[in-house]
Design a protein around this motif. Sequence first.
Motif, PDB file in Angstrom:
ATOM      1  N   GLU A  44       0.831  -1.205   0.000  1.00 31.09           N
ATOM      2  CA  GLU A  44       0.000   0.000   0.000  1.00 31.09           C
ATOM      3  C   GLU A  44       0.870   1.260   0.000  1.00 31.09           C
ATOM      4  O   GLU A  44       0.408   2.355  -0.329  1.00 31.09           O
ATOM      5  CB  GLU A  44      -0.923   0.015   1.232  1.00 31.09           C
ATOM      6  N   PHE A  45       2.151   1.092   0.369  1.00 30.41           N
ATOM      7  CA  PHE A  45       3.065   2.240   0.393  1.00 30.41           C
ATOM      8  C   PHE A  45       4.178   2.092  -0.634  1.00 30.41           C
ATOM      9  O   PHE A  45       5.186   2.787  -0.575  1.00 30.41           O
ATOM     10  CB  PHE A  45       3.641   2.432   1.804  1.00 30.41           C
ATOM     11  N   GLY A  46       4.024   1.172  -1.570  1.00 30.46           N
ATOM     12  CA  GLY A  46       5.033   0.985  -2.618  1.00 30.46           C
ATOM     13  C   GLY A  46       5.626  -0.409  -2.556  1.00 30.46           C
ATOM     14  O   GLY A  46       5.586  -1.072  -1.519  1.00 30.46           O
ATOM     15  N   THR A  47       6.212  -0.838  -3.672  1.00 29.61           N
ATOM     16  CA  THR A  47       6.718  -2.206  -3.748  1.00 29.61           C
ATOM     17  C   THR A  47       8.185  -2.313  -3.326  1.00 29.61           C
ATOM     18  O   THR A  47       8.694  -3.411  -3.159  1.00 29.61           O
ATOM     19  CB  THR A  47       6.569  -2.765  -5.169  1.00 29.61           C
ATOM     20  N   GLY A  48       8.881  -1.179  -3.181  1.00 34.20           N
ATOM     21  CA  GLY A  48      10.266  -1.214  -2.724  1.00 34.20           C
ATOM     22  C   GLY A  48      10.321  -1.560  -1.248  1.00 34.20           C
ATOM     23  O   GLY A  48       9.407  -1.205  -0.496  1.00 34.20           O
ATOM     24  N   LYS A  49      11.408  -2.236  -0.836  1.00 35.39           N
ATOM     25  CA  LYS A  49      11.523  -2.647   0.559  1.00 35.39           C
ATOM     26  C   LYS A  49      11.600  -1.449   1.507  1.00 35.39           C
ATOM     27  O   LYS A  49      11.245  -1.548   2.670  1.00 35.39           O
ATOM     28  CB  LYS A  49      12.768  -3.518   0.741  1.00 35.39           C
ATOM     29  N   GLU A  50      12.108  -0.314   1.029  1.00 31.56           N
ATOM     30  CA  GLU A  50      12.245   0.853   1.900  1.00 31.56           C
ATOM     31  C   GLU A  50      11.113   1.861   1.706  1.00 31.56           C
ATOM     32  O   GLU A  50      11.046   2.858   2.426  1.00 31.56           O
ATOM     33  CB  GLU A  50      13.611   1.501   1.683  1.00 31.56           C
ATOM     34  N   ASP A  51      10.235   1.597   0.765  1.00 33.47           N
ATOM     35  CA  ASP A  51       9.095   2.508   0.536  1.00 33.47           C
ATOM     36  C   ASP A  51       8.235   2.684   1.788  1.00 33.47           C
ATOM     37  O   ASP A  51       7.900   3.819   2.146  1.00 33.47           O
ATOM     38  CB  ASP A  51       8.219   2.004  -0.617  1.00 33.47           C
ATOM     39  N   PRO A  52       7.848   1.574   2.458  1.00 32.55           N
ATOM     40  CA  PRO A  52       6.981   1.755   3.635  1.00 32.55           C
ATOM     41  C   PRO A  52       7.627   2.648   4.705  1.00 32.55           C
ATOM     42  O   PRO A  52       6.963   3.530   5.258  1.00 32.55           O
ATOM     43  CB  PRO A  52       6.772   0.335   4.154  1.00 32.55           C
ATOM     44  N   ALA A  53       8.925   2.461   4.964  1.00 33.48           N
ATOM     45  CA  ALA A  53       9.587   3.284   5.979  1.00 33.48           C
ATOM     46  C   ALA A  53       9.569   4.755   5.583  1.00 33.48           C
ATOM     47  O   ALA A  53       9.473   5.645   6.421  1.00 33.48           O
ATOM     48  CB  ALA A  53      11.025   2.806   6.182  1.00 33.48           C
ATOM     49  N   LYS A  54       9.659   5.019   4.273  1.00 36.44           N
ATOM     50  CA  LYS A  54       9.694   6.401   3.803  1.00 36.44           C
ATOM     51  C   LYS A  54       8.304   7.020   3.754  1.00 36.44           C
ATOM     52  O   LYS A  54       8.150   8.218   3.942  1.00 36.44           O
ATOM     53  CB  LYS A  54      10.300   6.459   2.399  1.00 36.44           C
ATOM     54  N   LYS A  55       7.299   6.191   3.443  1.00 36.45           N
ATOM     55  CA  LYS A  55       6.012   6.782   3.082  1.00 36.45           C
ATOM     56  C   LYS A  55       4.860   6.518   4.051  1.00 36.45           C
ATOM     57  O   LYS A  55       3.831   7.171   3.953  1.00 36.45           O
ATOM     58  CB  LYS A  55       5.596   6.287   1.694  1.00 36.45           C
ATOM     59  N   ALA A  56       5.029   5.547   4.965  1.00 35.55           N
ATOM     60  CA  ALA A  56       3.874   5.140   5.771  1.00 35.55           C
ATOM     61  C   ALA A  56       3.496   6.165   6.843  1.00 35.55           C
ATOM     62  O   ALA A  56       2.435   6.041   7.455  1.00 35.55           O
ATOM     63  CB  ALA A  56       4.128   3.777   6.407  1.00 35.55           C
ATOM     64  N   HIS A  57       4.333   7.191   7.065  1.00 36.37           N
ATOM     65  CA  HIS A  57       4.017   8.172   8.103  1.00 36.37           C
ATOM     66  C   HIS A  57       2.714   8.910   7.802  1.00 36.37           C
ATOM     67  O   HIS A  57       2.090   9.493   8.691  1.00 36.37           O
ATOM     68  CB  HIS A  57       5.159   9.186   8.249  1.00 36.37           C
ATOM     69  N   THR A  58       2.260   8.869   6.540  1.00 38.47           N
ATOM     70  CA  THR A  58       1.031   9.586   6.168  1.00 38.47           C
ATOM     71  C   THR A  58      -0.222   8.896   6.683  1.00 38.47           C
ATOM     72  O   THR A  58      -1.300   9.477   6.650  1.00 38.47           O
ATOM     73  CB  THR A  58       0.917   9.689   4.632  1.00 38.47           C
ATOM     74  N   LEU A  59      -0.099   7.651   7.134  1.00 40.44           N
ATOM     75  CA  LEU A  59      -1.287   6.923   7.596  1.00 40.44           C
ATOM     76  C   LEU A  59      -1.709   7.422   8.986  1.00 40.44           C
ATOM     77  O   LEU A  59      -0.895   7.472   9.907  1.00 40.44           O
ATOM     78  CB  LEU A  59      -1.000   5.420   7.654  1.00 40.44           C
ATOM     79  N   THR A  60      -2.988   7.806   9.115  1.00 41.25           N
ATOM     80  CA  THR A  60      -3.522   8.224  10.416  1.00 41.25           C
ATOM     81  C   THR A  60      -3.964   6.979  11.175  1.00 41.25           C
ATOM     82  O   THR A  60      -4.805   6.234  10.694  1.00 41.25           O
ATOM     83  CB  THR A  60      -4.770   9.115  10.223  1.00 41.25           C
ATOM     84  N   THR A  61      -3.400   6.771  12.366  1.00 45.73           N
ATOM     85  CA  THR A  61      -3.756   5.557  13.116  1.00 45.73           C
ATOM     86  C   THR A  61      -4.571   5.876  14.361  1.00 45.73           C
ATOM     87  O   THR A  61      -4.865   4.984  15.144  1.00 45.73           O
ATOM     88  CB  THR A  61      -2.480   4.794  13.519  1.00 45.73           C
ATOM     89  N   GLU A  62      -4.905   7.144  14.543  1.00 46.43           N
ATOM     90  CA  GLU A  62      -5.734   7.546  15.675  1.00 46.43           C
ATOM     91  C   GLU A  62      -6.797   8.515  15.209  1.00 46.43           C
ATOM     92  O   GLU A  62      -6.444   9.516  14.566  1.00 46.43           O
ATOM     93  CB  GLU A  62      -4.878   8.259  16.737  1.00 46.43           C
ATOM     94  N   PRO A  63      -8.054   8.299  15.437  1.00 45.09           N
ATOM     95  CA  PRO A  63      -8.635   7.125  16.109  1.00 45.09           C
ATOM     96  C   PRO A  63      -8.615   5.906  15.186  1.00 45.09           C
ATOM     97  O   PRO A  63      -8.443   6.041  13.976  1.00 45.09           O
ATOM     98  CB  PRO A  63     -10.076   7.564  16.372  1.00 45.09           C
ATOM     99  N   TRP A  64      -8.831   4.725  15.784  1.00 46.20           N
ATOM    100  CA  TRP A  64      -8.835   3.494  14.995  1.00 46.20           C
ATOM    101  C   TRP A  64      -9.926   2.560  15.526  1.00 46.20           C
ATOM    102  O   TRP A  64     -10.041   2.393  16.741  1.00 46.20           O
ATOM    103  CB  TRP A  64      -7.484   2.796  15.117  1.00 46.20           C
ATOM    104  N   THR A  65     -10.690   2.034  14.618  1.00 45.80           N
ATOM    105  CA  THR A  65     -11.705   1.073  15.058  1.00 45.80           C
ATOM    106  C   THR A  65     -11.541  -0.234  14.295  1.00 45.80           C
ATOM    107  O   THR A  65     -11.094  -0.239  13.151  1.00 45.80           O
ATOM    108  CB  THR A  65     -13.143   1.592  14.826  1.00 45.80           C
TER     109      THR A  65
END
Lengths: 269, 201
Positions: free
Chosen positions: A31-52
């Motif tokens: 969901e954040f790219g197919t490169g192994k380092e993509d998630p570390a670079k890009k996942a900060h945009t995901l809002t995890t609060e609140p979460w249900t």
Amino acid sequence: AAQLEASPRPLSTDEEPTALEHITNYNNYYEFGTGKEDPAKKAHTLTTEPWTVKVDGLVSRPAEFDLEDLLKPVTLEERIYRLRCVEGWSMVIPWVGFPLSEVLNRVEPLGSAKFVAFETVMRPDEMPGLRAFFNVLDWPYVEGLRLDEAMHPLTILTVGLYGETLPNQNGAPIRLIVPWKYGFKSIKSIVRITLTEEQPPTSWNKQNPREYGFYSNVNPEVDHPRWSQATELPIGQGIFAKRKPTLLFNGYADQVAQLYAGMDLTKFY
Amino acid sequence: MSKALRFRLLRAALYWVGFAPAVWVFYLGFTNQLGANPVRTLEQELGIWTLRFLIATLMVTPLRNVTGISLLRYRRTLGLLTFYYALLHFTTYMLIDYRLDLQAIAADIVKRPYITFGMLAFAILVPLAVTSNDRMVRRLGGAWAKLHRWVYLAAAAAAVHYLLVVKSWPMEPLVYFAIVAVLLAYRLGKHLRRRRRPAVA
């Protein structure tokens, strides 16, 4: 990340955990790219609060839990598990979590429930991989377990890593860990858990049924059609890291082999 | 400066620049700066540079036809750089990744299509590299051009090799595959046109 209280438990391996730096910078989270380092670079945009997390389907008491409510009654444990990726590499990871069975028991599965389906959050505006030129997978990411696999004490819902809350690239705020199966079964950032009678569809199986089965148990005897599964490369041991033999059920055969008694593991791969 | 001297200097410079990525990635590898899975990264970097130099080699002719810029004199250097990178890629797989576990490697070649295609590409590049000197060009005459046409098959095999090594359909292998496909289609198109039009007497 916030500190988490967790008690160590006997289900952990005593192997040396992989460095946090590698666990958080070498990820498959398409969901954040197919490169192994993509998630570390890009996942900060995901809002995890609140979460249900919605738990529904064949249960007596379907519910939509706020993450805090889901965690309130549980005791978090540290579980140091081996992780074997279907691609042929492995890590040892100190997760913090609790048995999935605790959540399932709370909603009271009906007698007709045979499988558990899981779904990852799908937010194109926060997940660049979902806005890619074409879809590498059919979103949202979905996974599934047989009910007895889901109820097994090794199967945990995980909220932390190395004693702190999960980084986004590792599937924050809550993910599944099934240590005897290839890593892709351990679905990240879960928003829905549904109990079903029929075997639910799973993402990698939909993408390529010949290469990825529903069970996907770690098995050195059953090769991926395009590569061998006999050995694995441990992550984080430098350029001279030595491949090591892969173990049946990722070394958890003592605990889980009876789940598959009498099954042809080549057919149910 | 004489033309010959200028050519030799530029050729030397091309070698230096060409080898820089390999020196850099090995340096990062041996100083433990290649991240979580350095062996895989090393293999991938060397493999991608092989494909890049192979594409550069195949671009020389269309570049001349389309723009008139001729790098024909540097094509051998580009071709040899392709071979050296393929050799480094192959050696890394054999020595660092599989530690000369010949049984596992043999099983890989037979059972794994991506390894089969990779080995095929490499096997083709070996005779091409061996016959790339002036002496062999003279000695083989017309057969030389015929032999070196096998590079197209090597390019196709290398592009498929890259496509098959990944789990789903990420962008990069598809892009390289498309570039190689366009370059081969260009060749094939030219070849067919030439055959259809009989030579003027």
